[in-house]
Motif scaffolding. Structure first.
Motif, mmCIF file in Angstrom:
data_model
loop_
_atom_site.group_PDB
_atom_site.id
_atom_site.type_symbol
_atom_site.label_atom_id
_atom_site.label_comp_id
_atom_site.label_asym_id
_atom_site.label_seq_id
_atom_site.Cartn_x
_atom_site.Cartn_y
_atom_site.Cartn_z
ATOM 1 N N UNK A 24 -12.846 55.911 -4.657
ATOM 2 C CA UNK A 24 -12.562 57.042 -3.896
ATOM 3 C C UNK A 24 -12.534 56.708 -2.430
ATOM 4 N N UNK A 25 -13.121 55.875 -1.766
ATOM 5 C CA UNK A 25 -12.990 55.781 -0.539
ATOM 6 C C UNK A 25 -11.737 55.097 -0.194
ATOM 7 N N UNK A 26 -11.318 54.136 -1.094
ATOM 8 C CA UNK A 26 -9.937 53.604 -0.939
ATOM 9 C C UNK A 26 -8.930 54.353 -0.970
ATOM 10 N N UNK A 80 -12.955 46.244 -6.742
ATOM 11 C CA UNK A 80 -12.192 47.312 -6.091
ATOM 12 C C UNK A 80 -11.338 46.532 -4.939
ATOM 13 N N UNK A 81 -11.537 45.583 -4.307
ATOM 14 C CA UNK A 81 -10.567 44.666 -3.561
ATOM 15 C C UNK A 81 -9.647 44.195 -4.437
ATOM 16 N N UNK A 92 -6.379 44.707 -1.697
ATOM 17 C CA UNK A 92 -6.816 44.742 -0.524
ATOM 18 C C UNK A 92 -6.754 43.211 0.223
ATOM 19 N N UNK A 93 -6.677 43.211 1.481
ATOM 20 C CA UNK A 93 -6.906 41.962 2.260
ATOM 21 C C UNK A 93 -8.211 41.842 2.722
ATOM 22 N N UNK A 94 -9.112 41.170 2.378
ATOM 23 C CA UNK A 94 -10.520 40.875 2.834
ATOM 24 C C UNK A 94 -10.450 40.331 4.173
ATOM 25 N N UNK A 95 -10.858 40.476 5.289
ATOM 26 C CA UNK A 95 -10.722 40.001 6.412
ATOM 27 C C UNK A 95 -12.236 39.415 6.672
ATOM 28 N N UNK A 96 -13.459 40.228 6.627
ATOM 29 C CA UNK A 96 -14.606 39.646 6.999
ATOM 30 C C UNK A 96 -15.850 40.107 6.127
ATOM 31 N N UNK A 127 -8.306 37.328 -5.389
ATOM 32 C CA UNK A 127 -9.006 37.915 -4.130
ATOM 33 C C UNK A 127 -8.174 37.502 -2.973
ATOM 34 N N UNK A 128 -7.708 38.294 -2.356
ATOM 35 C CA UNK A 128 -6.919 37.947 -1.194
ATOM 36 C C UNK A 128 -7.818 38.187 0.208
ATOM 37 N N UNK A 129 -7.726 37.120 0.902
ATOM 38 C CA UNK A 129 -8.656 36.975 2.273
ATOM 39 C C UNK A 129 -7.774 36.281 3.138
#
Length: 478
Positions: free
Chosen positions: A380-382, A410-411, A416-420, A240-242
Motif C-alpha cells: 500500500x505504501x509503494x 515488495x522491492x 524498486x532500486x534499493x539504495x541504502x 534484487x536491484x541495488x
C-alpha cells in the motif's frame, strides 16, 4: 326509458344476448321463466343515467292547413304553414276538417315521391354504440423518445444481468482454480517433497505466497532440498536491484526528497545522508530543506543535525516556498528535502507527490520502507507514494525486524532500486549500501523455528489462494 326483453332456453344464453345488445354495464330488471324459456328484462346503463337528468321537451310536430291547388306553374316544393298548438286535452276533429286531411295526404304523397329511399335501419348493438372515437394523429417525436428510453432501459438491465452473470462465473472459476490448485499441490508435494520444504523456508522468511508459488513452479527438478533452496536464493539475489557504488550518487548530486509514512525514520536518514555528503564535498555544497511544519519539534530535530554538520536548514510550507527555496539553492551540489510523514491512505500523499514533481527542479524521491511492516502494508505504501515514479528506496529499521523477506519481496515485485539500509540511530554510522547477497542470506537466517508453524495441511490452501502477479513475469530465473 327503453326496456328490452330477451328470451332464451337457458339463463346463460339470455345473459349472453343482454351482453351483446346492451354491454356488460346493462341493468337487469327481472329474470323469470315463462313457458319453458327464460325471460330477462334489461335496461341500458345510459338510459338509467338519463333518468337522473331533467327531461327535454320534444318539439311539436308541424300541422298542415292545406296546400295550393295544382296549376300550370307547379312548384315541387310544398308550402308549409305551422298551425297553432292544439289545446289540451285534444278534441276530436270535426267533419269540416276533412279537406285538411286530404291536403295532408296529398302533401305526403309529394314528399314520398321526392324524398330519397332510406336505408334499412340496423338494430343498435353495444358494440356499435360503444365504438371508439377516431384517434388523434401520433406524435412521432414523443414516440421516438419513448422508444429510445425503452431501449436504453433494456440495455442497462441487460448490462446489469451480464455483470452479475460474469461475477458468478468469476467466482465459480476462482473456486475451481482453488480446488484444482490444492489437488495439484498435494500431488506435487507427494511427488517432490523438496518443494514443500523450500516453500516453508520462504514463508518463514517473510516472502509472499505469490512469489513463493511462482518460483517453486519454475524451479528445476532436483532431489536435494539444499540445492533447491540455493537456486531460490540465487534467483532472488539476481532480481534484487541495488546501487553498486555510492560514488555515482554522491558525485553526481542533485535534489533528493525522502518520503514515506510517519515514523519510518525519514529525518534520521536525511541526517545520515547529509553527513556522508559533508564528508565527501564539505558543508558548503549541501543544503537541507524541511517541509515538516505540522509535527511539534519536527523541523527543530533537523536544525540540530544541520547545526552539528554546519549546514543551513531552510523551512518551507507550500509549493510556492519550495520553488523559491530550490531556485535560491540551485548552486548547491546536493539538496536533501525532509518531507512530512503521513499515512499511505491520506489524500494529502497525492498533493505531496504533485508538489515535489511540479517544484520546477528535478526532484528524485527516495521512499523509506519500514522493515518491521507487513507485506500488505508495504505494498500500500509503494502504491500510494509511487506517483509518476520513484528514484529508489531505503530500507529502515533493519535492526528491529524479525524477518526482512517481506520488504525484499515488495522491492522485487515492485521493481524498486534499493539504495541504502539503515540499522540504527547513530549518525552517520548506521547507514550502509545495500548488499544483495547479504540481504538474501539474512532473510533465510533463523527460519527453522518459524517454518514449523506451517503444517502440511496449510500449504495447499496457501498455494491455492496465492494469485498470479503480472510483474512476476519479468522475474529473471537465470
Amino acid at each position: 326509458m327503453n326496456v328490452k326483453k330477451f328470451t332464451a332456453a337457458t339463463s346463460r344464453d339470455a345473459l349472453r344476448k343482454v351482453r351483446e345488445a346492451l354491454g356488460p354495464d346493462a341493468v337487469i330488471l327481472s329474470n323469470r321463466p315463462v313457458d319453458g324459456v327464460v325471460e330477462i328484462l334489461a335496461l341500458d346503463n345510459d338510459d338509467v343515467a338519463s333518468l337522473a337528468s331533467p327531461a327535454i321537451e320534444e318539439p311539436q310536430k308541424p300541422s298542415f292547413q292545406g296546400f295550393q291547388a295544382f296549376d300550370s306553374d307547379f312548384d315541387p316544393e310544398p308550402v308549409f304553414t305551422r298551425a297553432p298548438a292544439a289545446p289540451e286535452p285534444r278534441q276530436p276533429a270535426p267533419r269540416a276538417a276533412a279537406p285538411r286531411l286530404d291536403a295532408f295526404a296529398g302533401q305526403a304523397y309529394v314528399e314520398r315521391r321526392t324524398a330519397p329511399v332510406a336505408e334499412p335501419e340496423v338494430p343498435p348493438t353495444y358494440v356499435n354504440r360503444r365504438a371508439p372515437a377516431q384517434e388523434s394523429a401520433i406524435d412521432m417525436a414523443a414516440m421516438t423518445q419513448m422508444m429510445s428510453a425503452a431501449i436504453a432501459q433494456a440495455k442497462e438491465s441487460a448490462a446489469l444481468e451480464m455483470s452479475g452473470m460474469m461475477n458468478e462465473i468469476r467466482a465459480m472459476r476462482g473456486l475451481m482454480e482453488t480446488q484444482l490448485a490444492e489437488l495439484s499441490w498435494n500431488a506435487t508435494a507427494q511427488r517432490e517433497p523438496q518443494k514443500a520444504a523450500v516453500l516453508r523456508e520462504m514463508l518463514a522468511a517473510g516472502f509472499s505466497a505469490t512469489l513463493a508459488r511462482y518460483l517453486i513452479d519454475k524451479m528445476p527438478a532436483t532431489k536435494d532440498a539444499a540445492d533447491a533452496l540455493r537456486w531460490i536464493k540465487t534467483v532472488l539475489a539476481r532480481n534484487l536491484t541495488t546501487i553498486t557504488n555510492e560514488d555515482d550518487l554522491l558525485n553526481k548530486g542533485g535534489v533528493f526528497a525522502l518520503v514515506g509514512p510517519t515514523g519510518v525514520g525519514k529525518t534520521t536518514t536525511t541526517a545520515k545522508l547529509a553527513a556522508r555528503c559533508v564528508m565527501r564535498h564539505g558543508p558548503d555544497k549541501l543544503a537541507l530543506i524541511t517541509t515538516d511544519a505540522y509535527r511539534i519539534g519536527g523541523h527543530e530535530q533537523l536544525r540540530i543535525y544541520g547545526k552539528i554538520l554546519g549546514v543551513m536548514v531552510h523551512s518551507v510550507k507550500d509549493e510556492a516556498d519550495l520553488r523559491i527555496a530550490l531556485k535560491e539553492l540551485k548552486n548547491k551540489h546536493t539538496v536533501l528535502i525532509d518531507t512530512i510523514g503521513m499515512s499511505q491512505r491520506d489524500q494529502m500523499v497525492t498533493e505531496q507527490v504533485a508538489m515535489l514533481s511540479e517544484s520546477g527542479a528535478d526532484v528524485k524521491r527516495l521512499l523509506c520502507l519500514n522493515a518491521t511492516s507487513t507485506n500488505e502494508t508495504l505494498n500500500e505504501v509503494v502504491r500510494a507514494y509511487q506517483g509518476s515514479g520513484l528514484a529508489g528506496c531505503i530500507m529502515t529499521k533493519l535492526d528491529e525486524a524479525a524477518s526482512i523477506g517481506n520488504v525484499l519481496d515488495v522491492v522485487i515485485r515492485q521493481k524498486l532500486n534499493l539504495h541504502y539500509i539503515s540499522n540504527g540511530q547513530r549518525v552517520p554510522e548506521d547507514l550502509h549500501l545495500a548488499d544483495r547477497a547479504m540481504l538474501i542470506d539474512r532473510a533465510f537466517r533463523n527460519t527453522r523455528n518459524a517454518s514449523a508453524q506451517f503444517g502440511d495441511a496449510d500449504l495447499p490452501m496457501m498455494m491455492a489462494a496465492a494469485g498470479q502477479d503480472r510483474n512476476l513475469r519479468e522475474v529473471q530465473l537465470g
